[in-house]
Design an enzyme around this catalytic site. Structure first.
Site, mmCIF file in Angstrom:
data_model
loop_
_atom_site.group_PDB
_atom_site.id
_atom_site.type_symbol
_atom_site.label_atom_id
_atom_site.label_comp_id
_atom_site.label_asym_id
_atom_site.label_seq_id
_atom_site.Cartn_x
_atom_site.Cartn_y
_atom_site.Cartn_z
ATOM 1 N N HIS A 261 1.022 -1.073 -0.136
ATOM 2 C CA HIS A 261 0.040 0.053 -0.037
ATOM 3 C C HIS A 261 0.910 1.362 -0.130
ATOM 4 O O HIS A 261 0.901 2.162 -0.807
ATOM 5 C CB HIS A 261 -0.915 -0.159 1.222
ATOM 6 N N GLU A 262 1.911 1.143 0.887
ATOM 7 C CA GLU A 262 3.048 2.361 0.968
ATOM 8 C C GLU A 262 3.589 2.428 -0.145
ATOM 9 O O GLU A 262 3.803 3.637 -0.811
ATOM 10 C CB GLU A 262 3.564 2.427 2.105
#
Length: 216
Positions: free
Chosen positions: A22-23
């Protein structure tokens, strides 16, 4: 204790990749729109080690899982990775491009949920049953990523949904809206404690589940 260890092994990879990729997605899209900060810091990577926050990625999820299991619950998982550094001012059009950078995180979780769903379908077609370890992991992967997607799409800064709303609002309204950010995490914790958080997540979860059903 055996049940707890099994739960940890089933959820470990889905949680780790769900949070860290996600990051990485934020950093990748930021670079596409002109900000190489995350790339230069080595954060546009599929290597989870680069994104792990010792507290948010390891300690908090394990403590929550242990405590809720010991209290007889189903096992609550919540955590976070190190935020990817984004210099909004280096984006070619900061306010507009913020939408795409923010959207990249939840979109990556939806894509991962789809990948886990395809894996579940292949296992089912191969004759695997619900007791199969890999079946349990694919189900966990779907659940974890849909929850991460829904949670991050809540229109509350500093979550991705808050960034998206900021990007879409007229400039004056956007800056007024951003004043909520210092209280955002406190609001999320209060919603979680009261149980109201799941009420707000349900429409987003239902949307994600409808998409996943296409691949099952």
């Amino acid at each position: 204790m055996d049940s707890l260890i099994q739960t940890i092994t089933v959820y470990a990879l889905p949680v780790l990749f769900g949070i860290t990729l996600h990051e990485a997605a934020h950093g990748y899209v930021a670079r596409l729109f002109g900000d190489p900060t995350a790339y230069l810091a080595g954060r546009v990577s599929v290597n989870p080690v680069r994104h792990i926050d010792p507290i948010g990625t390891i300690v908090v999820p394990l403590v929550l899982l242990f405590s809720t299991k010991l209290l007889g619950g189903a096992g609550l998982l919540f955590g976070w990775a190190k935020p990817v550094p984004v210099d909004w001012g280096r984006l070619r059009n900061p306010k507009r491009d913020m939408l795409w950078v923010a959207l990249a995180g939840p979109a990556s979780n939806l894509i991962m949920a789809v990948i886990w769903a395809v894996g579940l379908r292949l296992l089912a077609e191969g004759g695997a049953t619900q007791d199969n370890f890999w079946v349990q992991m694919t189900v966990a992967g779907i659940q974890i990523n849909l929850v991460l997607m829904a949670l991050n799409l809540l229109p509350l800064p500093p979550l991705d949904g808050g960034r998206i709303v900021f990007s879409l609002l007229p400039a004056r309204m956007a800056w007024q809206y951003s004043r909520i950010e210092p209280y955002g995490m406190l609001i999320i914790i209060l919603l979680m404690i009261t149980g109201a958080l799941w009420v707000f997540l349900q429409p987003l979860l239902a949307l994600g589940q409808a998409i996943i059903r296409w691949f099952l």
